[in-house]
Design a protein around this motif. Structure first.
Motif, mmCIF file in Angstrom:
data_model
loop_
_atom_site.group_PDB
_atom_site.id
_atom_site.type_symbol
_atom_site.label_atom_id
_atom_site.label_comp_id
_atom_site.label_asym_id
_atom_site.label_seq_id
_atom_site.Cartn_x
_atom_site.Cartn_y
_atom_site.Cartn_z
ATOM 1 N N LEU A 1 0.831 -1.207 0.000
ATOM 2 C CA LEU A 1 0.000 0.000 0.000
ATOM 3 C C LEU A 1 0.863 1.254 0.000
ATOM 4 O O LEU A 1 0.584 2.230 -0.699
ATOM 5 N N HIS A 2 1.910 1.226 0.787
ATOM 6 C CA HIS A 2 2.833 2.363 0.842
ATOM 7 C C HIS A 2 3.499 2.601 -0.515
ATOM 8 O O HIS A 2 3.571 3.744 -0.989
ATOM 9 N N LEU A 3 3.964 1.540 -1.153
ATOM 10 C CA LEU A 3 4.620 1.683 -2.453
ATOM 11 C C LEU A 3 3.648 2.188 -3.510
ATOM 12 O O LEU A 3 3.999 3.017 -4.361
ATOM 13 N N HIS A 4 2.425 1.700 -3.447
ATOM 14 C CA HIS A 4 1.395 2.142 -4.398
ATOM 15 C C HIS A 4 1.067 3.615 -4.193
ATOM 16 O O HIS A 4 0.970 4.385 -5.163
ATOM 17 N N ARG A 5 0.934 4.012 -2.949
ATOM 18 C CA ARG A 5 0.645 5.416 -2.644
ATOM 19 C C ARG A 5 1.802 6.319 -3.091
ATOM 20 O O ARG A 5 1.592 7.387 -3.675
ATOM 21 N N ARG A 6 3.022 5.886 -2.836
ATOM 22 C CA ARG A 6 4.197 6.678 -3.198
ATOM 23 C C ARG A 6 4.301 6.837 -4.710
ATOM 24 O O ARG A 6 4.647 7.917 -5.212
ATOM 25 N N ARG A 7 3.990 5.782 -5.462
ATOM 26 C CA ARG A 7 4.023 5.874 -6.926
ATOM 27 C C ARG A 7 2.978 6.877 -7.419
ATOM 28 O O ARG A 7 3.257 7.703 -8.294
#
Length: 259
Positions: free
Chosen positions: A236-242
């Motif tokens: 979720l964090h990686l998706h949000r950051r992208r």
């Protein structure tokens, strides 16, 4: 317990979110529940009659079929559970295993464009590259497996349930991933991969790295297989950051990142 009327959703109207699981998956379902709830739809937890999962917050829990990981019992259970889901008065179904989900709260618009298609984490069957089986192993069916999550319309589900009753399990590929392929062809329903998806194990460091790269670099949204809460939070964090890096921040009302 009978099906209850779906909660009206403005985010994803007429969608039912489903989680297929076993009793041993109960904690895993709880750990991933926020990524099922973030679609703002009714959530149904469905499990085998002899391995039930109940009392998951306020959500409807149903049982159908017998517990089995592979083989004829698992194929018969798949049909029984999908048939039960037709009791719910919805137009669209998002079907998750307890280790799959879609990262975006609002489901992509393209999913709703064709009522005669099943979207999945469609993967190449490694057996066609093995000389023991060869490229025509699945013929006349395509050399693929359809892994979760799945998205389809009521019309498609009705056709699949009608056409797939009594479907015999493949002795070499007796998994649910392969049930979907002959079921779709028997029903005359098309299949396609999600536009942005990834399916791999996330137990080993290498698997976690591969999934992380799929999300960060390719924008994968429909993902499988996530079995631990901390790995879900990482994805979720990686998706949000992208999304933020691309100038398209998205909100996750039910999710709190630890990163």
């Amino acid at each position: 317990m009978s099906a209850k009327a779906p909660r009206v959703s403005t985010l994803n109207p007429d969608v039912l979110t489903v989680v297929h699981c076993y009793s041993g998956d109960r904690q895993q379902v709880i750990d991933l529940l926020d990524v099922y709830e973030h679609h703002d739809t009714e959530v149904v937890i469905i499990s085998p009659v002899d391995s039930p999962v109940h009392n998951i917050r306020h959500h409807d829990t149903r049982v159908a079929g017998e517990v089995a990981y592979i083989g004829q019992k698992s194929w018969d259970r798949q049909h029984a559970q999908l048939e039960l889901l037709l009791e719910y008065p919805c137009k669209w179904y998002l079907l998750n295993d307890s280790d799959s989900f879609i990262l975006t709260p609002k489901l992509p618009a393209y999913l709703f464009a064709d009522e005669n298609i099943v979207y999945s984490n469609q993967v190449h069957d490694f057996r066609v590259d093995d000389p023991r089986w060869g490229p025509t192993f699945h013929a006349p069916l395509p050399p693929i497996a359809m892994q979760p999550p799945y998205f389809l319309s009521r019309k498609a589900l009705e056709k699949i349930v009608k056409a797939s009753k009594g479907l015999e399990a493949c002795p070499v590929c007796p998994f649910i991933d392969w049930w979907w392929v002959p079921a779709c062809y028997a029903a005359g329903v098309k299949h396609a991969p999600y536009q942005f998806c990834a399916s791999c194990e996330t137990v080993t460091p290498n698997g976690i790295a591969v999934m992380s790269q799929c999300i960060s670099e390719r924008g994968a949204e429909a993902i499988h297989a996530i079995k631990r809460k901390e790995i879900k939070e990482l994805m979720l964090h990686l998706h949000r950051r992208r999304n933020e890096a691309n100038g398209t921040p998205k909100t996750y009302p039910h999710v709190k990142s630890h990163y």
